[in-house]
Enzyme design. Structure first.
Site, PDB file in Angstrom:
ATOM      1  N   CYS A  95       0.829  -1.197   0.000  1.00  0.00           N
ATOM      2  CA  CYS A  95       0.000   0.000   0.000  1.00  0.00           C
ATOM      3  C   CYS A  95       0.870   1.256   0.000  1.00  0.00           C
ATOM      4  CB  CYS A  95      -0.908  -0.006   1.220  1.00  0.00           C
ATOM      5  SG  CYS A  95      -1.965   1.424   1.239  1.00  0.00           S
ATOM      6  N   GLY A 228      -9.295  -7.840  -7.399  1.00  0.00           N
ATOM      7  CA  GLY A 228      -9.779  -6.783  -6.523  1.00  0.00           C
ATOM      8  C   GLY A 228     -11.001  -6.080  -7.079  1.00  0.00           C
TER       9      GLY A 228
HETATM   10  C1  LIG Z   1     -10.671   0.662  -2.582  1.00  0.00           C
HETATM   11  C2  LIG Z   1      -9.389  -0.139  -2.522  1.00  0.00           C
HETATM   12  C3  LIG Z   1      -8.802  -0.385  -1.303  1.00  0.00           C
HETATM   13  C4  LIG Z   1      -7.618  -1.160  -1.216  1.00  0.00           C
HETATM   14  N1  LIG Z   1      -7.109  -1.467   0.012  1.00  0.00           N
HETATM   15  C5  LIG Z   1      -6.052  -2.325   0.098  1.00  0.00           C
HETATM   16  C6  LIG Z   1      -5.615  -2.840   1.353  1.00  0.00           C
HETATM   17  O1  LIG Z   1      -6.174  -2.554   2.414  1.00  0.00           O
HETATM   18  N2  LIG Z   1      -4.531  -3.671   1.356  1.00  0.00           N
HETATM   19  C7  LIG Z   1      -3.894  -4.043   0.204  1.00  0.00           C
HETATM   20  O2  LIG Z   1      -2.935  -4.817   0.251  1.00  0.00           O
HETATM   21  N3  LIG Z   1      -4.306  -3.587  -0.993  1.00  0.00           N
HETATM   22  C8  LIG Z   1      -5.375  -2.771  -1.072  1.00  0.00           C
HETATM   23  N4  LIG Z   1      -5.848  -2.389  -2.297  1.00  0.00           N
HETATM   24  C9  LIG Z   1      -5.187  -2.908  -3.509  1.00  0.00           C
HETATM   25  C10 LIG Z   1      -5.857  -4.216  -3.954  1.00  0.00           C
HETATM   26  O3  LIG Z   1      -5.727  -5.216  -2.973  1.00  0.00           O
HETATM   27  C11 LIG Z   1      -5.242  -4.713  -5.270  1.00  0.00           C
HETATM   28  O4  LIG Z   1      -3.882  -4.983  -5.061  1.00  0.00           O
HETATM   29  C12 LIG Z   1      -5.374  -3.681  -6.397  1.00  0.00           C
HETATM   30  O5  LIG Z   1      -6.677  -3.115  -6.446  1.00  0.00           O
HETATM   31  C13 LIG Z   1      -5.044  -4.320  -7.754  1.00  0.00           C
HETATM   32  O6  LIG Z   1      -5.957  -5.379  -8.050  1.00  0.00           O
HETATM   33  P1  LIG Z   1      -7.184  -5.146  -9.085  1.00  0.00           P
HETATM   34  O7  LIG Z   1      -6.591  -4.534 -10.312  1.00  0.00           O
HETATM   35  O8  LIG Z   1      -7.739  -6.536  -9.310  1.00  0.00           O
HETATM   36  O9  LIG Z   1      -8.147  -4.224  -8.409  1.00  0.00           O
HETATM   37  C14 LIG Z   1      -7.009  -1.628  -2.397  1.00  0.00           C
HETATM   38  C15 LIG Z   1      -7.618  -1.362  -3.629  1.00  0.00           C
HETATM   39  C16 LIG Z   1      -8.799  -0.632  -3.706  1.00  0.00           C
HETATM   40  C17 LIG Z   1      -9.451  -0.396  -5.061  1.00  0.00           C
END
Ligand SMILES: Cc1cc2nc3c(=O)[nH]c(=O)nc-3n(C[C@H](O)[C@H](O)[C@H](O)COP(=O)(O)O)c2cc1C
Length: 331
Positions: A95, A228
């Site tokens: 993060c 995600g």
């Molecule tokens: C609203 C939101 C909150 C997120 N919060 C976290 C989190 O608490 N911890 C984490 O490791 N990644 C967090 N992420 C990142 C996601 O876990 C993921 O790595 C990222 O969205 C890429 O995956 P995707 O393209 O499938 O969405 C967050 C993403 C979004 C959109």
């Protein structure tokens, strides 16, 4: 070479993957591994544990994600989470938000593998459940295969065997967390190379997987996929996971059926005083692409937030969808 069972998981997402969201996702898929939002070790130690850690037994398998960088505190938080019954503990090394950097954890820790390794060692002493890591492929100028290898090797030496890798680097200065999920380009090949170099590790790939087909393609190269935003915005995707990726029968056959199964949970939460919107907001995308989807979203968005909104709001919204479906099949 170790053969890992293939996995599908829903990514940890702050403000999104709370217990209500996870309960809903579990209705859609038995196979999905579900993650909590990130919780800091200090919050686990000092905060309201029931609110932060409470979950329903149906949510298993559920992984708690911790943020922190202080080995003793991470170990104490891990011990508490294990007592609460989580199936594994994941450390957030991905993060990029300012708030998280000020606490000196999250993606910035990719620059400090020794700190992550020290946390892992302390946590593994404290708990018997797996301790895993979610990281990026790189951060700032630390952005080569060799950098990622060094990080992974040091953390693996401390006993981590599962790495979830978001296949895009993070820029710690100048980009918001949202931009950091969009701007730096994806580099899935780096994750594939990591798996080829370290076949003994379970490597889960994450980043912009949007369809079952995407997931299937990646599962041919790595051990797991983590989805995600697509899972949150279009949750019906999850209903295709059990059959589409694991050859099992689907848990539910239609979005309406999924919602029927969610109703008793929503009612129980209302009885506990949880506002309707806090529970049903996670379902807004369930009818995506279907007749009635817009009516459903609008009815819920406008009415579930009202004071004292009850289950009838959800029932009315579902009736609208049913009516649209009936019209469509009559036409
Ligand atoms: C609203 C939101 C909150 C997120 N919060 C976290 C989190 O608490 N911890 C984490 O490791 N990644 C967090 N992420 C990142 C996601 O876990 C993921 O790595 C990222 O969205 C890429 O995956 P995707 O393209 O499938 O969405 C967050 C993403 C979004 C959109």
């Amino acid at each position: 070479m170790t053969n890992f069972e293939k996995t599908f998981s829903v990514a940890p997402m702050m403000e999104w993957t709370d217990r209500h969201c996870r309960f809903f996702h579990r209705i859609l898929s038995r196979r999905a591994v579900l993650y909590t939002e990130m919780i800091t070790a200090d919050a686990v130690i000092h905060g309201d544990r029931e609110r932060l850690l409470g979950f329903s037994p149906q949510e298993h398998p559920v992984v708690v994600q911790l943020g922190g960088a202080e080995p003793e505190r991470m170990a104490e938080a891990a011990r508490i989470c294990a007592e609460w019954g989580y199936d594994a503990i994941n450390i957030n090394v991905g993060c990029p938000s300012d708030r998280v950097q000020r606490g000196w954890f999250g993606a910035v820790l990719m620059k400090e593998p020794e700190t992550v390794a020290a946390c892992v060692r302390a946590m593994r002493k404290a708990v018997d459940i797996p301790v895993t890591v979610k990281c990026r492929i790189g951060v700032d100028e630390m952005d080569t295969d060799a950098d990622l290898d060094r990080f992974v090797d040091m953390v693996a030496d401390a006993g981590v065997t599962t790495f979830v890798v978001h296949a895009r680097k993070a820029w710690l200065q100048g980009l918001s967390p949202k931009e950091n999920r969009e701007k730096p380009p994806l580099n899935r090949a780096r994750v594939h190379r990591l798996k080829s170099r370290r076949p003994d590790l379970e490597i889960v790939i994450n980043g912009e997987l949007a369809t079952i087909e995407d997931c299937r393609n990646e599962l041919a190269r790595v051990d797991g996929v983590m989805v995600g935003r697509a899972a949150y915005y279009t949750p019906w995707l999850l209903a295709q996971v059990d059959a589409g990726l694991f050859g099992e029968t689907a848990s539910v056959t239609s979005p309406l059926q999924a919602m029927e199964r969610f109703l008793p949970y929503v009612e129980a939460q209302l009885e506990k005083g949880v506002p309707l919107h806090a529970v049903v907001r996670h379902t807004l995308g369930i009818f995506h692409g279907m007749p009635g989807a817009r009516l459903y979203r609008r009815h819920i968005s406008e009415n579930a937030v009202k004071d004292g909104a009850g289950i009838e709001v959800l029932r009315e919204a579902l009736a609208m969808v049913r009516e649209q479906l009936a019209r469509r099949s009559a036409a």
